[in-house]
Design a protein around this motif. Structure first.
Motif, PDB file in Angstrom:
ATOM      1  N   THR A  27       0.687  -1.298   0.071  1.00  0.00           N
ATOM      2  CA  THR A  27       0.079  -0.353  -0.461  1.00  0.00           C
ATOM      3  C   THR A  27       0.744   1.855   0.522  1.00  0.00           C
ATOM      4  O   THR A  27       2.301   1.240   0.678  1.00  0.00           O
ATOM      5  N   GLY A  28       0.291   2.374  -0.348  1.00  0.00           N
ATOM      6  CA  GLY A  28       0.519   4.003  -0.214  1.00  0.00           C
ATOM      7  C   GLY A  28      -0.171   4.965   0.413  1.00  0.00           C
ATOM      8  O   GLY A  28      -1.418   4.413   0.751  1.00  0.00           O
ATOM      9  N   ALA A  29      -0.130   5.855  -0.120  1.00  0.00           N
ATOM     10  CA  ALA A  29      -0.558   6.787   0.497  1.00  0.00           C
ATOM     11  C   ALA A  29      -2.277   6.774   0.802  1.00  0.00           C
ATOM     12  O   ALA A  29      -2.836   7.659   0.794  1.00  0.00           O
ATOM     13  N   GLY A  30      -2.590   6.196  -0.955  1.00  0.00           N
ATOM     14  CA  GLY A  30      -4.271   6.568  -0.986  1.00  0.00           C
ATOM     15  C   GLY A  30      -5.220   5.354  -0.318  1.00  0.00           C
ATOM     16  O   GLY A  30      -6.080   5.425  -0.004  1.00  0.00           O
ATOM     17  N   VAL A  31      -4.265   4.368   0.286  1.00  0.00           N
ATOM     18  CA  VAL A  31      -5.086   3.867   1.037  1.00  0.00           C
ATOM     19  C   VAL A  31      -5.147   4.184   2.860  1.00  0.00           C
ATOM     20  O   VAL A  31      -6.556   4.714   3.018  1.00  0.00           O
ATOM     21  N   SER A  32      -4.709   5.672   2.593  1.00  0.00           N
ATOM     22  CA  SER A  32      -5.240   7.014   4.205  1.00  0.00           C
ATOM     23  C   SER A  32      -5.715   7.595   3.406  1.00  0.00           C
ATOM     24  O   SER A  32      -6.365   8.313   4.852  1.00  0.00           O
ATOM     25  N   ALA A  33      -6.255   8.123   2.432  1.00  0.00           N
ATOM     26  CA  ALA A  33      -6.815   8.894   2.272  1.00  0.00           C
ATOM     27  C   ALA A  33      -8.234   9.263   2.838  1.00  0.00           C
ATOM     28  O   ALA A  33      -8.405  10.138   3.230  1.00  0.00           O
ATOM     29  N   GLU A  34      -8.680   7.807   2.433  1.00  0.00           N
ATOM     30  CA  GLU A  34     -10.723   7.845   2.668  1.00  0.00           C
ATOM     31  C   GLU A  34      -9.882   8.317   4.565  1.00  0.00           C
ATOM     32  O   GLU A  34     -11.469   8.097   5.500  1.00  0.00           O
ATOM     33  N   SER A  35      -8.895   8.420   5.459  1.00  0.00           N
ATOM     34  CA  SER A  35      -9.280   8.408   6.721  1.00  0.00           C
ATOM     35  C   SER A  35      -8.645   9.412   7.547  1.00  0.00           C
ATOM     36  O   SER A  35      -8.842  10.468   8.441  1.00  0.00           O
ATOM     37  N   GLY A  36      -8.239  10.492   5.866  1.00  0.00           N
ATOM     38  CA  GLY A  36      -8.473  12.211   5.784  1.00  0.00           C
ATOM     39  C   GLY A  36      -6.544  12.221   5.642  1.00  0.00           C
ATOM     40  O   GLY A  36      -6.416  13.843   6.436  1.00  0.00           O
ATOM     41  N   VAL A  37      -5.848  11.605   5.828  1.00  0.00           N
ATOM     42  CA  VAL A  37      -4.544  12.100   5.939  1.00  0.00           C
ATOM     43  C   VAL A  37      -4.181  12.467   4.140  1.00  0.00           C
ATOM     44  O   VAL A  37      -4.515  11.240   2.998  1.00  0.00           O
ATOM     45  N   ARG A  75       1.869  16.518  10.765  1.00  0.00           N
ATOM     46  CA  ARG A  75       2.329  15.676   9.914  1.00  0.00           C
ATOM     47  C   ARG A  75       1.262  14.544  11.211  1.00  0.00           C
ATOM     48  O   ARG A  75      -0.037  13.871  11.053  1.00  0.00           O
ATOM     49  N   ARG A  76       2.013  14.210  12.568  1.00  0.00           N
ATOM     50  CA  ARG A  76       2.387  13.509  13.986  1.00  0.00           C
ATOM     51  C   ARG A  76       0.283  14.082  13.990  1.00  0.00           C
ATOM     52  O   ARG A  76       0.279  12.415  14.373  1.00  0.00           O
ATOM     53  N   ALA A  77       0.311  15.017  14.541  1.00  0.00           N
ATOM     54  CA  ALA A  77      -0.274  15.162  15.303  1.00  0.00           C
ATOM     55  C   ALA A  77      -1.614  15.120  14.262  1.00  0.00           C
ATOM     56  O   ALA A  77      -3.120  14.742  14.786  1.00  0.00           O
ATOM     57  N   LEU A  78      -1.982  15.494  13.109  1.00  0.00           N
ATOM     58  CA  LEU A  78      -3.036  15.430  12.240  1.00  0.00           C
ATOM     59  C   LEU A  78      -2.966  13.671  11.975  1.00  0.00           C
ATOM     60  O   LEU A  78      -4.410  13.207  12.079  1.00  0.00           O
ATOM     61  N   ALA A  80      -3.019  11.595  13.470  1.00  0.00           N
ATOM     62  CA  ALA A  80      -2.973  11.093  15.584  1.00  0.00           C
ATOM     63  C   ALA A  80      -4.485  11.273  15.256  1.00  0.00           C
ATOM     64  O   ALA A  80      -5.362  10.589  16.218  1.00  0.00           O
ATOM     65  N   ALA A  81      -4.871  12.002  14.671  1.00  0.00           N
ATOM     66  CA  ALA A  81      -6.719  12.755  14.909  1.00  0.00           C
ATOM     67  C   ALA A  81      -7.205  11.993  13.316  1.00  0.00           C
ATOM     68  O   ALA A  81      -8.800  11.821  13.713  1.00  0.00           O
ATOM     69  N   CYS A  82      -6.388  10.500  12.755  1.00  0.00           N
ATOM     70  CA  CYS A  82      -7.391  10.114  11.914  1.00  0.00           C
ATOM     71  C   CYS A  82      -7.457   9.067  12.492  1.00  0.00           C
ATOM     72  O   CYS A  82      -6.770   8.247  13.140  1.00  0.00           O
ATOM     73  N   ALA A  83      -8.877   7.861  12.269  1.00  0.00           N
ATOM     74  CA  ALA A  83      -8.615   6.747  12.329  1.00  0.00           C
ATOM     75  C   ALA A  83      -9.237   5.670  11.189  1.00  0.00           C
ATOM     76  O   ALA A  83      -8.864   5.966  10.156  1.00  0.00           O
ATOM     77  N   GLN A 106       4.027   1.704   2.251  1.00  0.00           N
ATOM     78  CA  GLN A 106       5.679   2.617   2.178  1.00  0.00           C
ATOM     79  C   GLN A 106       4.919   3.867   2.800  1.00  0.00           C
ATOM     80  O   GLN A 106       5.985   4.744   3.424  1.00  0.00           O
ATOM     81  N   ASN A 107       3.491   3.801   4.087  1.00  0.00           N
ATOM     82  CA  ASN A 107       3.108   5.182   4.482  1.00  0.00           C
ATOM     83  C   ASN A 107       3.914   4.991   6.465  1.00  0.00           C
ATOM     84  O   ASN A 107       4.278   4.440   6.580  1.00  0.00           O
ATOM     85  N   VAL A 108       4.083   5.843   6.525  1.00  0.00           N
ATOM     86  CA  VAL A 108       4.325   6.136   7.339  1.00  0.00           C
ATOM     87  C   VAL A 108       3.403   6.872   8.883  1.00  0.00           C
ATOM     88  O   VAL A 108       4.077   6.978  10.070  1.00  0.00           O
ATOM     89  N   ASP A 109       1.946   6.845   8.882  1.00  0.00           N
ATOM     90  CA  ASP A 109       1.149   7.616   9.692  1.00  0.00           C
ATOM     91  C   ASP A 109       1.199   6.176  10.426  1.00  0.00           C
ATOM     92  O   ASP A 109      -0.384   6.529  11.580  1.00  0.00           O
TER      93      ASP A 109
END
Ligand code: BV8
Ligand code: ZN
Length: 257
Positions: A27-37, A75-78, A80-83, A106-109
Motif C-alpha cells: 500500500t501507499g498513501a491512497g489507502v489512508s486518503a479516506e481516513s483524512g490523511v 503531520r503526526r498530530a494530524l 493521530a487524529a485520524c482513524a 510505504q506509509n508512515v502514518d
C-alpha cells in the motif's frame, strides 16, 4: 486482462485472493486518503504545499532541523487524529486470519499498525514511522508522539541517553531503507501468488519494486487506485475507485464491513 464488467473483475480478484496461500498487500498513501490523511502527489497532496526535496531529506534536516521537525510534528498530530478506515480494517482482518499474507506499506502514518493491532496482524513498514524518533548520534530509537516544540534548537527533541538531537524515524529521499525490512518485503513479493496493490502512485523506489518483483515472479497483480499508475498496464485486474469501498469487497468473505 480486461474484464467485461467491474463485477467480473472484482469476482476474478476475489476468487484469486481467497484461493491463494501467499499474498502480498502493498500500500501507499491512497489507502489512508479516506481516513483524512493527505496523499503526497494527489490533489491537495502533501508535496503540493511542501516540496519533498525541501523537507524529506537529510540535507533539509541538517540545514533547518526546526522546520523539518515542525512539518513532521504537524503531520503526526494530524494523523493521530485520524482513524483506520474500512480498507485498513479489511486488510488487517485478512492478514490476521491468513499466515501467508504479508502487509507491506510505504506509509508512515501508523494506520495499518493500529488496525492490525486490533486484529493481531503485523505490518512491514518500508519507510519508517511518524511515531518514532532516532538519535542523530547514537542511533537509539524511541517511540515518540509528544507535541514538538520547534521554538528553538534547544526545545527540539533530544536523546535521553546521549543528549544529541533526535530526528524523525522515517526514511528520507537519498537514504537507504532498512535492508532487513526491504529483504523481507522482496522475499514476500517473490513468493506471492497474488499481489494486491492499493493506493500507490508506484513512483518511489526501491519500494515500488515490491509490485514489479511479484509480477515478474508470476503473481497475479491486482491494482486498486483512484487513477491510473505505471503499474496499471501490466496489472491483471485494475479496479479504479476508492480503497475504502473496494478493498473490503475484495477481502471480506461477505462479512459486514
Ligand atoms: C534510495 C518517508 C538511494 C518520509 C518516503 C531508483 C532506485 C533507487 C532510488 C531511486 C530510484 N529512482 C529515484 C530514486 C530516488 C528516490 C525516489 O524514488 N524518488 C522518486 C520520487 C522518483 N528514492 C529514494 O530516495 C529512496 N532511497 O533509494 O536511496 C540510495 C540507493 C543506494 C544506496 C544509497 C542511497 C528512499 C525513498 C523513501 C522516501 N520516503 N516517505 C515521509 O513520508 O516524509 S516516500 C513517500 O512517497 C511516502 O512514503 C509515500 O508513501 C511514498 C510513495 O508515495 P505514495 O504512497 O504512492 O503516495 P502518492 O501520493 O504518490 O500516491 C497516492 C496514490 O493513491 C495515487 O496513485 C492516487 O491516485 C491514489 N489514491 C488517492 N486516493 C485514493 C487513492 N487510491 C485509492 N483510494 C483512494 N481513496
Ligand atoms: Zn543518543
Amino acid at each position: 486482462m480486461r474484464h467485461a464488467t467491474v463485477e467480473d473483475a472484482i469476482d476474478h480478484a476475489r476468487r484469486a485472493l481467497a484461493a491463494a496461500e501467499r499474498v502480498v498487500v502493498f500500500t501507499g498513501a491512497g489507502v489512508s486518503a479516506e481516513s483524512g490523511v493527505p496523499t503526497f502527489r494527489g490533489a491537495g497532496g502533501l508535496w503540493k504545499t511542501f516540496r519533498a526535496e525541501d523537507l524529506a531529506t537529510p540535507e533539509a534536516f541538517a540545514r533547518d532541523p526546526r522546520l523539518v521537525w515542525e512539518w513532521y510534528g504537524g503531520r503526526r498530530a494530524l494523523v493521530a487524529a485520524c482513524a483506520p478506515n474500512a480498507a485498513h480494517r479489511a486488510i488487517a482482518r485478512f492478514a490476521a486470519t491468513r499466515p501467508g499474507v504479508a502487509v507491506i506499506t510505504q506509509n508512515v502514518d501508523g494506520l495499518h499498525q493500529r488496525a492490525a493491532h486490533d486484529a493481531g496482524a503485523s505490518v512491514l513498514a518500508l519507510h519508517g514511522t511518524l511515531f518514532g524518533a532516532r538519535c542523530t548520534r547514537c542511533g537509539r530509537r524511541t517511540p515518540h508522539d509528544l507535541p514538538v516544540d520547534a521554538t528553538s534548537l534547544d526545545t527540539l527533541p533530544h536523546c535521553d541517553a546521549c543528549g544529541a538531537l533526535l530526528r524523525p524515524d522515517v526514511v528520507w529521499f537519498g537514504e537507504t531503507l532498512d535492508p532487513h525490512v526491504l529483504d523481507a518485503a522482496f522475499d514476500a513479493a517473490r513468493s506471492a501468488e497474488v499481489c494486491l496493490v492499493v493506493g500507490t502512485s508506484a513512483l518511489v523506489q526501491p519500494a515500488a519494486s515490491v509490485a514489479t518483483l511479484a509480477a515478474r515472479a508470476g503473481a497475479m497483480l491486482v491494482e486498486v487506485n483512484a487513477e491510473a499508475t505505471p503499474l496499471s498496464d501490466s496489472a491483471d485486474v485494475v479496479l479504479r475507485g476508492r480503497a475504502g469501498e473496494i478493498v473490503p469487497v475484495l477481502l471480506d468473505k461477505g462479512d459486514p464491513v
